[in-house]
Design a protein around this motif. Structure first.
Motif, short mmCIF file in Angstrom:
data_model
loop_
_atom_site.label_atom_id
_atom_site.label_comp_id
_atom_site.label_asym_id
_atom_site.label_seq_id
_atom_site.Cartn_x
_atom_site.Cartn_y
_atom_site.Cartn_z
N VAL A 1 0.84 -1.20 0.00
CA VAL A 1 0.00 0.00 0.00
C VAL A 1 0.87 1.25 0.00
O VAL A 1 0.62 2.20 -0.76
N GLU A 2 1.90 1.28 0.84
CA GLU A 2 2.77 2.45 0.90
C GLU A 2 3.46 2.70 -0.43
O GLU A 2 3.58 3.86 -0.87
N GLU A 3 3.90 1.64 -1.09
CA GLU A 3 4.57 1.80 -2.38
C GLU A 3 3.60 2.31 -3.45
O GLU A 3 3.93 3.19 -4.25
N THR B 1 0.73 -6.39 -7.04
CA THR B 1 1.64 -6.68 -5.93
C THR B 1 1.00 -7.46 -4.79
O THR B 1 1.68 -8.23 -4.10
N LEU B 2 -0.29 -7.29 -4.56
CA LEU B 2 -0.92 -7.98 -3.43
C LEU B 2 -1.02 -9.49 -3.67
O LEU B 2 -0.75 -10.29 -2.78
N PHE C 1 -0.24 -15.35 -1.77
CA PHE C 1 -1.35 -14.52 -1.32
C PHE C 1 -2.36 -14.29 -2.44
O PHE C 1 -2.03 -14.31 -3.62
N THR C 2 -3.59 -14.08 -2.03
CA THR C 2 -4.64 -13.57 -2.90
C THR C 2 -5.16 -12.30 -2.24
O THR C 2 -5.55 -12.32 -1.07
N GLY C 3 -5.14 -11.18 -2.97
CA GLY C 3 -5.48 -9.91 -2.34
C GLY C 3 -6.46 -9.08 -3.14
O GLY C 3 -6.72 -9.34 -4.32
N VAL D 1 -7.25 3.92 1.75
CA VAL D 1 -6.98 2.70 0.99
C VAL D 1 -7.18 1.52 1.95
O VAL D 1 -6.55 1.45 3.00
N HIS D 2 -8.06 0.61 1.57
CA HIS D 2 -8.35 -0.58 2.36
C HIS D 2 -7.92 -1.80 1.56
O HIS D 2 -8.50 -2.09 0.52
N ALA D 3 -6.89 -2.49 2.03
CA ALA D 3 -6.36 -3.66 1.32
C ALA D 3 -6.38 -4.87 2.24
O ALA D 3 -6.22 -4.76 3.46
#
Length: 212
Positions: free
Chosen positions: A61-63, A111-112, A144-146, A172-174
């Motif tokens: 998220v930060e990136e 990326t997630l 992962f699955t995001g 942002v909600h991840a």
């Protein structure tokens, strides 16, 4: 009396060098460490896996937010003023906000999800409660699955006597989860970033309330 030269026995050195055991010791140590890590993965606590997954989400998220804001064009608000320069209207720039949102979601989609390397303390792989959470970081591969959501919020806050502040915040909600039966983990992270603040002096003008 004649003297004959005395021939001393010649010692031949073998051309083969003795192999040092260091190379084999390193290989054995590496194999032992690999076996130790694989066995220790079964003893990882759900809390530790959740923390590792949360760190992965936070980093993604930060990136994504940092990259999107660097590439953003122009301000995120449109300010209207009267002939005397007083602010009479504040409105969010929907096109600029939508562009930032699309870039963040596009980045997080890549990326997630997928395999990612997270680190866990070496002591947590021993199964000893006293060493849990301690030691040097050991890389662990998790699949992962995001998914992610981006929304914007507007506020009109009091900023002192006869002053107010119009603020736009991006949230942002991840979330990610792992389908592995051995290393089951899930985590979610919410990140809020203030995109624009407009200080208004005098009467509160008309401010457009921005939805999701």
């Amino acid at each position: 009396m004649a003297r004959f030269p005395v021939r001393l026995p010649v010692r031949y050195r073998s051309s083969r060098r003795k192999r040092k055991p260091g190379k084999w010791l390193l290989l054995l140590a590496g194999a032992a460490l690999l076996w130790f890590c694989e066995q220790g993965l079964w003893s990882l606590s759900p809390q530790l896996l959740e923390e590792a997954a949360r760190a992965h989400v936070r980093s993604c998220v930060e990136e994504a937010v940092s990259l999107a804001l660097e590439e953003a064009e122009g301000p995120f608000v449109q300010v209207e003023r009267d002939g005397e320069g007083r602010i009479v209207g504040v409105q969010a720039d929907a096109a600029a906000l939508h562009q930032v949102k699309e870039k963040i979601l596009e980045k997080l989609e890549r990326t997630l999800s997928g395999r990612s390397t997270v680190t866990v303390p070496a002591g947590s792989l021993t199964g000893v409660a006293l060493l849990n959470g301690r030691g040097f970081p050991v890389p662990v591969r998790l699949g992962f699955t995001g998914s992610a959501e981006v929304e914007f919020q507007t506020e009109l806050l009091s900023a002192g006597v006869n002053q107010s502040c119009h603020r736009i915040t991006m949230v942002v909600h991840a979330r990610v989860y792992s389908q592995s039966k051995t290393l089951a983990a899930q985590a979610e992270e919410r990140s809020a970033s203030v995109l624009a603040e407009t200080l208004i002096v005098g009467e509160v003008p008309q401010a457009a309330v921005l939805g999701r």
